[in-house]
Design a protein around this motif. Sequence first.
Motif, PDB file in Angstrom:
ATOM      1  N   THR A 153       0.853  -1.181   0.000  1.00 48.53           N
ATOM      2  CA  THR A 153       0.000   0.000   0.000  1.00 48.53           C
ATOM      3  C   THR A 153       0.892   1.234   0.000  1.00 48.53           C
ATOM      4  O   THR A 153       2.122   1.130   0.126  1.00 48.53           O
ATOM      5  CB  THR A 153      -0.905   0.061   1.248  1.00 48.53           C
ATOM      6  OG1 THR A 153      -0.087   0.382   2.402  1.00 48.53           O
ATOM      7  CG2 THR A 153      -1.616  -1.251   1.482  1.00 48.53           C
ATOM      8  N   ILE A 154       0.261   2.395  -0.103  1.00 48.41           N
ATOM      9  CA  ILE A 154       1.047   3.640  -0.038  1.00 48.41           C
ATOM     10  C   ILE A 154       1.068   4.192   1.378  1.00 48.41           C
ATOM     11  O   ILE A 154       1.379   5.353   1.593  1.00 48.41           O
ATOM     12  CB  ILE A 154       0.509   4.694  -1.023  1.00 48.41           C
ATOM     13  CG1 ILE A 154      -0.944   5.074  -0.693  1.00 48.41           C
ATOM     14  CG2 ILE A 154       0.626   4.193  -2.444  1.00 48.41           C
ATOM     15  CD1 ILE A 154      -1.446   6.237  -1.537  1.00 48.41           C
ATOM     16  N   GLY A 155       0.765   3.333   2.360  1.00 44.23           N
ATOM     17  CA  GLY A 155       0.889   3.739   3.745  1.00 44.23           C
ATOM     18  C   GLY A 155      -0.267   3.277   4.606  1.00 44.23           C
ATOM     19  O   GLY A 155      -1.367   2.994   4.111  1.00 44.23           O
ATOM     20  N   VAL A 156      -0.029   3.210   5.901  1.00 39.74           N
ATOM     21  CA  VAL A 156      -1.058   2.811   6.858  1.00 39.74           C
ATOM     22  C   VAL A 156      -2.173   3.862   6.884  1.00 39.74           C
ATOM     23  O   VAL A 156      -1.917   5.062   6.963  1.00 39.74           O
ATOM     24  CB  VAL A 156      -0.454   2.655   8.264  1.00 39.74           C
ATOM     25  CG1 VAL A 156      -1.546   2.383   9.299  1.00 39.74           C
ATOM     26  CG2 VAL A 156       0.575   1.537   8.276  1.00 39.74           C
ATOM     27  N   GLY A 157      -3.411   3.396   6.794  1.00 35.75           N
ATOM     28  CA  GLY A 157      -4.546   4.302   6.856  1.00 35.75           C
ATOM     29  C   GLY A 157      -4.927   4.942   5.541  1.00 35.75           C
ATOM     30  O   GLY A 157      -5.865   5.739   5.486  1.00 35.75           O
ATOM     31  N   THR A 158      -4.233   4.591   4.459  1.00 35.07           N
ATOM     32  CA  THR A 158      -4.560   5.140   3.151  1.00 35.07           C
ATOM     33  C   THR A 158      -5.683   4.320   2.512  1.00 35.07           C
ATOM     34  O   THR A 158      -6.040   3.244   2.989  1.00 35.07           O
ATOM     35  CB  THR A 158      -3.336   5.123   2.230  1.00 35.07           C
ATOM     36  OG1 THR A 158      -2.875   3.769   2.094  1.00 35.07           O
ATOM     37  CG2 THR A 158      -2.209   5.976   2.806  1.00 35.07           C
ATOM     38  N   THR A 159      -6.223   4.845   1.418  1.00 34.35           N
ATOM     39  CA  THR A 159      -7.314   4.140   0.745  1.00 34.35           C
ATOM     40  C   THR A 159      -6.885   2.742   0.318  1.00 34.35           C
ATOM     41  O   THR A 159      -7.638   1.769   0.480  1.00 34.35           O
ATOM     42  CB  THR A 159      -7.784   4.938  -0.484  1.00 34.35           C
ATOM     43  OG1 THR A 159      -8.122   6.264  -0.082  1.00 34.35           O
ATOM     44  CG2 THR A 159      -9.001   4.287  -1.121  1.00 34.35           C
ATOM     45  N   SER A 160      -5.677   2.625  -0.222  1.00 33.94           N
ATOM     46  CA  SER A 160      -5.213   1.312  -0.690  1.00 33.94           C
ATOM     47  C   SER A 160      -5.109   0.313   0.460  1.00 33.94           C
ATOM     48  O   SER A 160      -5.339  -0.889   0.277  1.00 33.94           O
ATOM     49  CB  SER A 160      -3.862   1.454  -1.408  1.00 33.94           C
ATOM     50  OG  SER A 160      -2.878   2.013  -0.554  1.00 33.94           O
TER      51      SER A 160
END
Length: 319
Positions: A153-160
């Motif tokens: 993903t592109i980070g914790v808590g992101t949409t992905s």
Amino acid sequence: MRNLLATAIGIATMTTALAADYPSRPVTVLIGFPPGTSTDAVARIIGEDLSKKWGQPVVIDNKPGVGGSMAVAQLKRAKPDGYTLALSATAPLNINPHVNKQLNYDPLKDFEFVTQTTWLPYLLVANPKHGFKNFDDLRKFAASKPDALTYSTIGVGTTSHLLVEILQGKTGLKFRHIPYQGSAQSQADVIGGNVDMTFDTVVSTMPHVKDGKLGAIAVSTSKRAQLAPDVPTLQEQGVPDFNVGAWLGYIAPAGTPAAVVNKLHADIVASVNKPEVQKRLIALGTEVVTSPSPQAFKQFVADNHRMWGDVVKQVGIAQ
């Protein structure tokens, strides 16, 4: 009583006159992401048409940072006269406030809501090494080997990230999360085989799908994506009530006169619905979706805010 009535009429007359003259100078649109991103590209396409319509420049001001929240925080402090707007995405208003409790704005009280403009489907893609042809293949593999499949993903808590959390909740499957700082590295490691799969935007993943570097598994929204018409949705493949994507829409500072907000709504919707503008927006991988009214957009954002809040709470990632 007469004085109060006269005052109210005077204010209404001034507000109407303000809207009639609006805009009489350049309008700035704050963007919470860098140039070249989907949000930036959508803002420039719509801004170009609005500039022609208004006879005034529409200035795109990129304020990247804090997952898009920096631009929204700046908008809160702007003068509520319609000359500073933001084209926000889902994260700054619906996800970040649940994840980061330090943000200094209330997503539902500090802004006026103008209209949604676009809806951005996500695509679940996987490295071809496992030979997944569809979600059923992936499901069977994951069910037989819990936690074996990894996702970037592109980070914790992101949409992905949250898309996969929702998928796990609806299917009972378990995957291992590998967070990155950006989409390019996230996709690169899936292509390279270091990570098994990822959710990312249709426009950013489809070129790699066409090149055979990634396998397209499913679309995240309830309808197939226009740029990926042959890829079935998760709902089509047996995952119930899965309709998740990212929206883009215009907001203004709280207190912006209703007459100005209504004029912005009418003008932006008219621009977005022009065939030549729609063609350019669809080429970006977005679906063109506008709100019937500012009030409808506000309700849409509020509903999404609650939905993402529930997901963040279930995942337990609030800071």
